[in-house]
Design a protein around this motif. Structure first.
Motif, short mmCIF file in Angstrom:
data_model
loop_
_atom_site.label_atom_id
_atom_site.label_comp_id
_atom_site.label_asym_id
_atom_site.label_seq_id
_atom_site.Cartn_x
_atom_site.Cartn_y
_atom_site.Cartn_z
N VAL A 134 0.87 -1.17 0.00
CA VAL A 134 0.00 0.00 0.00
C VAL A 134 0.91 1.22 0.00
CG1 VAL A 134 -1.75 1.30 1.27
CG2 VAL A 134 -1.82 -1.20 1.25
N THR A 135 0.74 2.09 -0.98
CA THR A 135 1.63 3.24 -1.13
C THR A 135 0.99 4.57 -0.75
OG1 THR A 135 0.99 3.44 -3.47
CG2 THR A 135 2.95 2.11 -2.95
N TYR A 136 -0.33 4.57 -0.59
CA TYR A 136 -0.98 5.85 -0.25
C TYR A 136 -2.31 5.57 0.45
CZ TYR A 136 -3.77 10.10 -0.79
OH TYR A 136 -4.58 11.18 -0.54
N LEU A 137 -2.62 6.41 1.46
CA LEU A 137 -3.92 6.43 2.10
C LEU A 137 -4.35 7.87 2.27
CD1 LEU A 137 -4.03 3.75 4.95
CD2 LEU A 137 -5.61 3.99 3.05
N HIS A 138 -5.63 8.10 2.19
CA HIS A 138 -6.16 9.45 2.38
C HIS A 138 -5.72 9.97 3.76
CE1 HIS A 138 -9.12 12.70 2.85
NE2 HIS A 138 -9.20 12.68 1.52
N PRO A 139 -5.37 11.25 3.87
CA PRO A 139 -4.89 11.79 5.15
C PRO A 139 -5.81 11.54 6.34
CG PRO A 139 -4.51 13.38 3.39
CD PRO A 139 -5.30 12.26 2.78
N THR A 140 -7.11 11.44 6.10
CA THR A 140 -8.03 11.17 7.21
C THR A 140 -7.93 9.73 7.70
OG1 THR A 140 -9.82 10.63 5.67
CG2 THR A 140 -9.64 12.92 6.41
N PHE B 207 -5.39 -2.43 6.46
CA PHE B 207 -4.95 -1.77 5.23
C PHE B 207 -4.13 -0.56 5.67
CE2 PHE B 207 -5.37 0.75 1.34
CZ PHE B 207 -5.30 -0.23 0.36
N GLU B 208 -2.81 -0.61 5.42
CA GLU B 208 -1.91 0.36 6.03
C GLU B 208 -0.73 0.65 5.10
OE1 GLU B 208 0.19 0.76 10.47
OE2 GLU B 208 -0.67 -1.13 9.80
N ILE B 209 -0.30 1.89 5.06
CA ILE B 209 0.82 2.28 4.20
C ILE B 209 2.08 1.52 4.59
CG2 ILE B 209 2.36 4.18 3.56
CD1 ILE B 209 0.08 6.09 3.79
N GLY B 210 2.78 1.02 3.56
CA GLY B 210 4.05 0.33 3.79
C GLY B 210 3.94 -1.16 3.97
N TYR B 211 2.71 -1.69 3.99
CA TYR B 211 2.50 -3.12 4.19
C TYR B 211 1.66 -3.69 3.05
CZ TYR B 211 4.06 -2.30 9.00
OH TYR B 211 4.79 -1.97 10.10
N PRO B 212 1.65 -5.02 2.89
CA PRO B 212 0.75 -5.61 1.89
C PRO B 212 -0.70 -5.27 2.20
CG PRO B 212 2.39 -7.22 2.64
CD PRO B 212 2.50 -6.02 3.54
N ALA B 213 -1.51 -5.22 1.16
CA ALA B 213 -2.93 -4.91 1.34
C ALA B 213 -3.58 -5.92 2.27
CB ALA B 213 -3.64 -4.89 -0.01
N TRP B 214 -4.28 -5.41 3.27
CA TRP B 214 -4.99 -6.24 4.25
C TRP B 214 -4.07 -7.28 4.88
CZ3 TRP B 214 -8.81 -3.46 5.49
CH2 TRP B 214 -9.54 -2.77 4.53
N HIS B 215 -2.94 -6.80 5.40
CA HIS B 215 -2.00 -7.70 6.07
C HIS B 215 -2.55 -8.13 7.43
CE1 HIS B 215 -0.28 -4.76 9.08
NE2 HIS B 215 -0.86 -3.92 8.24
N LEU B 216 -2.02 -9.24 7.95
CA LEU B 216 -2.44 -9.74 9.24
C LEU B 216 -1.91 -8.83 10.34
CD1 LEU B 216 -1.82 -13.57 8.70
CD2 LEU B 216 -3.97 -12.32 8.53
#
Length: 291
Positions: free
Chosen positions: A106-112, A131-140
């Protein structure tokens, strides 16, 4: 009675379609009169403006927020396939193998949404994906299991201080102690195919596998009727077995254990799919019996 209408969701005039952009570089090569073929491909796929629903921001009062474009995901990897085929008299054969790698981030998330998005939950014990920046999508995402308290049989978990350093293990972890526990997305896939033929006999084997990913076992429950998996009970703590590696039956913090690395498993596998042996009867024999 006064009958009226009110909006249930706010509008979003900036909402747009998700888009994907992919760049590939590949090469196909043939050697030794086409007996050896090699195919290689490198890809970079960017998915932008992922649509997220169920978001409530500080600017929304009284109604839920409309869907918004909130995230970007990047997928990079390589794909390689090698095949050798040849014929020696009546015997022919081919061996082909393939391998692919994948880096999902995941390379970008909305600021909110800077703290990430919570995902799937295990019953009412809490969410286990994120779902978090810098990690695989929907990581454990959950607690880090640190063993068993010998005197009580309660599960121990890693605790992190405010400065991010590792503290003493605890039986009552905080939400801030949750960490990345792996990803369900394989980082590599591979396969192997073997074909052989001799006169009317043919033989086929196909195998496929994947690895680099993890799975969180969500089949368990703290009640007896659902908690039947042997691996959680065969080495659990008891008053006469205080060095067990699994929590005691009825442990007070068992629900937190079920959202921890204690139930995260290696998901890599190799599966042999078909093994096929066949024989084709000669045509001149079949024609005699009208087949």
């Amino acid at each position: 009675y006064i009958i009226g209408y009110a909006p249930s969701m706010s509008g979003n005039q900036e909402l747009k379609w998700e888009t994907s952009e992919q760049f590939n570089v590949g090469i196909d090569m043939r050697f030794l009169r086409d007996r050896l073929t090699v195919s290689f491909d490198w890809f970079d796929k960017k998915t932008k403006d992922l649509i997220v629903t169920g978001i409530t921001t500080s600017t929304i009062v009284g109604v839920s927020a409309s869907p918004m474009n909130a995230g970007n995901v990047d997928n990079k990897g390589v794909e390689l396939e090698v095949r050798w085929r040849d014929q020696i008299g009546d015997f022919n054969y081919s061996i082909s193998g393939n391998f692919s790698s994948l880096r999902n981030r995941v390379t970008y998330l909305h600021p909110t949404l800077k703290d990430g998005l919570a995902g799937v939950g295990v019953r009412n014990y809490g969410t286990v994906t994120r779902f978090e920046i810098g990690y695989p999508a929907w990581h454990l995402y959950g607690y880090e299991f640190a063993g068993i308290e010998p005197s009580t049989g309660e599960a121990l978990f890693n605790h992190y201080n405010e400065d991010g350093t590792l503290g003493q293990p605890t039986t009552d972890p905080l939400d801030s102690d949750k960490r990345h526990l792996g990803s369900g997305i394989p980082t590599y896939n591979y396969g192997l195919t073997i074909n052989m033929g001799w006169k009317g006999i043919d033989f086929l084997v196909f195998a496929a596998g994947a690895g680099g990913n993890q799975i969180l076992n969500a089949l368990n429950n703290i009640d007896y009727t659902s908690n039947r998996l042997l691996y959680l009970t065969e080495d659990r703590w008891t008053p006469t077995h205080t060095n067990g590696t699994m929590p005691a039956a009825g442990a007070a913090n068992y629900a937190k254990f079920l959202t921890s690395s204690g139930v995260v498993m290696d998901a890599r596998y190799l599966k042999i799919k078909p093994i096929q042996l066949g024989y084709n009867f000669p045509q001149h024999l079949l024609k005699k019996i009208l087949i």
